[in-house]
Write a protein that holds these residues in place. Structure first.
Motif, mmCIF file in Angstrom:
data_model
loop_
_atom_site.group_PDB
_atom_site.id
_atom_site.type_symbol
_atom_site.label_atom_id
_atom_site.label_comp_id
_atom_site.label_asym_id
_atom_site.label_seq_id
_atom_site.Cartn_x
_atom_site.Cartn_y
_atom_site.Cartn_z
ATOM 1 N N UNK A 1 0.830 -1.197 0.000
ATOM 2 C CA UNK A 1 0.000 0.000 0.000
ATOM 3 C C UNK A 1 0.870 1.256 0.000
ATOM 4 N N UNK A 2 0.525 2.194 -0.833
ATOM 5 C CA UNK A 2 1.201 3.487 -0.842
ATOM 6 C C UNK A 2 0.154 4.562 -1.081
ATOM 7 N N UNK A 3 -0.019 5.415 -0.071
ATOM 8 C CA UNK A 3 -0.941 6.546 -0.178
ATOM 9 C C UNK A 3 -0.188 7.799 0.252
ATOM 10 N N UNK A 4 -0.845 8.931 0.187
ATOM 11 C CA UNK A 4 -0.231 10.187 0.608
ATOM 12 C C UNK A 4 -0.104 10.289 2.123
ATOM 13 N N UNK B 1 21.836 -4.042 10.247
ATOM 14 C CA UNK B 1 21.225 -2.776 10.679
ATOM 15 C C UNK B 1 21.118 -1.775 9.530
ATOM 16 N N UNK B 2 22.093 -1.788 8.647
ATOM 17 C CA UNK B 2 22.038 -0.873 7.494
ATOM 18 C C UNK B 2 20.859 -1.211 6.588
ATOM 19 N N UNK B 3 20.543 -2.483 6.454
ATOM 20 C CA UNK B 3 19.397 -2.891 5.631
ATOM 21 C C UNK B 3 18.092 -2.453 6.298
ATOM 22 N N UNK B 4 18.022 -2.609 7.617
ATOM 23 C CA UNK B 4 16.824 -2.224 8.355
ATOM 24 C C UNK B 4 16.609 -0.714 8.246
ATOM 25 N N UNK B 5 17.682 0.041 8.471
ATOM 26 C CA UNK B 5 17.588 1.494 8.327
ATOM 27 C C UNK B 5 17.161 1.858 6.905
ATOM 28 N N UNK B 6 17.781 1.240 5.925
ATOM 29 C CA UNK B 6 17.456 1.533 4.534
ATOM 30 C C UNK B 6 16.009 1.236 4.191
ATOM 31 N N UNK B 7 15.486 0.141 4.735
ATOM 32 C CA UNK B 7 14.075 -0.195 4.511
ATOM 33 C C UNK B 7 13.176 0.905 5.076
ATOM 34 N N UNK B 8 13.457 1.329 6.310
ATOM 35 C CA UNK B 8 12.634 2.365 6.934
ATOM 36 C C UNK B 8 12.726 3.697 6.215
ATOM 37 N N UNK B 9 13.936 4.080 5.830
ATOM 38 C CA UNK B 9 14.120 5.343 5.118
ATOM 39 C C UNK B 9 13.431 5.288 3.758
ATOM 40 N N UNK B 10 13.495 4.143 3.105
ATOM 41 C CA UNK B 10 12.847 3.976 1.808
ATOM 42 C C UNK B 10 11.325 4.086 1.940
ATOM 43 N N UNK B 11 10.763 3.456 2.961
ATOM 44 C CA UNK B 11 9.312 3.562 3.183
ATOM 45 C C UNK B 11 8.919 5.008 3.456
ATOM 46 N N UNK B 12 9.750 5.730 4.235
ATOM 47 C CA UNK B 12 9.440 7.133 4.515
ATOM 48 C C UNK B 12 9.500 7.966 3.234
ATOM 49 N N UNK B 13 10.446 7.635 2.369
ATOM 50 C CA UNK B 13 10.539 8.331 1.090
ATOM 51 C C UNK B 13 9.353 8.054 0.189
ATOM 52 N N UNK B 14 8.840 6.829 0.262
ATOM 53 C CA UNK B 14 7.681 6.478 -0.562
ATOM 54 C C UNK B 14 6.445 7.276 -0.160
ATOM 55 N N UNK B 15 6.207 7.417 1.133
ATOM 56 C CA UNK B 15 5.044 8.205 1.554
ATOM 57 C C UNK B 15 5.264 9.677 1.208
ATOM 58 N N UNK B 16 6.500 10.155 1.321
ATOM 59 C CA UNK B 16 6.792 11.534 0.929
ATOM 60 C C UNK B 16 6.577 11.769 -0.553
ATOM 61 N N UNK B 17 7.003 10.811 -1.365
ATOM 62 C CA UNK B 17 6.804 10.927 -2.807
ATOM 63 C C UNK B 17 5.314 10.899 -3.152
ATOM 64 N N UNK B 18 4.571 10.031 -2.478
ATOM 65 C CA UNK B 18 3.130 9.962 -2.722
ATOM 66 C C UNK B 18 2.440 11.266 -2.325
ATOM 67 N N UNK B 19 2.876 11.846 -1.202
ATOM 68 C CA UNK B 19 2.236 13.071 -0.711
ATOM 69 C C UNK B 19 2.634 14.304 -1.508
ATOM 70 N N UNK B 20 3.895 14.343 -1.975
ATOM 71 C CA UNK B 20 4.414 15.585 -2.553
ATOM 72 C C UNK B 20 4.944 15.432 -3.975
ATOM 73 N N UNK B 21 4.668 14.322 -4.612
ATOM 74 C CA UNK B 21 5.135 14.089 -5.979
ATOM 75 C C UNK B 21 4.681 15.141 -6.961
ATOM 76 N N UNK B 22 3.524 15.714 -6.730
ATOM 77 C CA UNK B 22 2.982 16.708 -7.661
ATOM 78 C C UNK B 22 3.743 18.033 -7.631
ATOM 79 N N UNK B 23 4.599 18.242 -6.620
ATOM 80 C CA UNK B 23 5.331 19.513 -6.539
ATOM 81 C C UNK B 23 6.832 19.336 -6.805
#
Length: 150
Positions: free
Chosen positions: A28-31, A53-75
């Motif tokens: 699932x990916x929404x804004x 730990x680097x993989x775990x951090x990367x997974x979390x940062x990637x998920x945060x980026x996905x929600x950011x892209x979904x929310x702000x991709x239009x700008x």
């Protein structure tokens, strides 16, 4: 602004080479919320047999980026999203495939209003990472900014 965010997972996989390299997939990916999955792969393990730990951090940062892209991709033509800082807490040994759920901590409209007012807004994304049994292994927060393009 469009509410269709079905393109976000494919865009992340195509443009962020690390995502493709380690095999992260998206649910699932929404804004407001994004879900990302890290497979269990020996090449990603640490000295105790779980995801490094680097993989775990990367997974979390990637998920945060996905929600950011979904929310702000239009700008994106007028602002670039950048990580400002992050905080992570590992609470349990992670083993097997992992799932990260990232949630935007305030309405996207507030962030966009700050951008429209000429400021460089910051927004926080909270991330919870769980193992295959649904047990929480990690929590993190990632603070992002929208840097106006010049």
């Amino acid at each position: 602004m469009t509410t269709d965010t079905s393109w976000v997972g494919a865009a992340m996989t195509q443009t962020v080479h690390w995502v493709r390299t380690v095999g992260i997939t998206f649910g699932e990916t929404t804004a407001q919320r994004a879900v990302a999955h890290l497979p269990d792969a020996p090449d990603l393990h640490n000295h105790v047999g779980g995801p490094h730990a680097a993989m775990i951090f990367g997974l979390g940062e990637t998920a945060s980026g996905a929600v950011g892209l979904a929310a702000f991709g239009a700008v994106m033509e007028r602002a670039t999203p950048l990580v400002v800082r992050s905080d992570i807490a590992y609470s349990r040994l992670a083993r097997g495939p992992l799932t990260a759920v990232a949630e935007l901590d305030r309405p996207a409209g507030e962030v966009l209003a700050e951008l429209d007012a000429g400021t460089r807004p910051e927004f926080t994304v909270s991330v919870t990472i769980t193992d295959a049994e649904g047990r929480e292994t990690t929590r993190m927060t990632v603070v992002w900014t929208l840097r106006p393009n010049r």
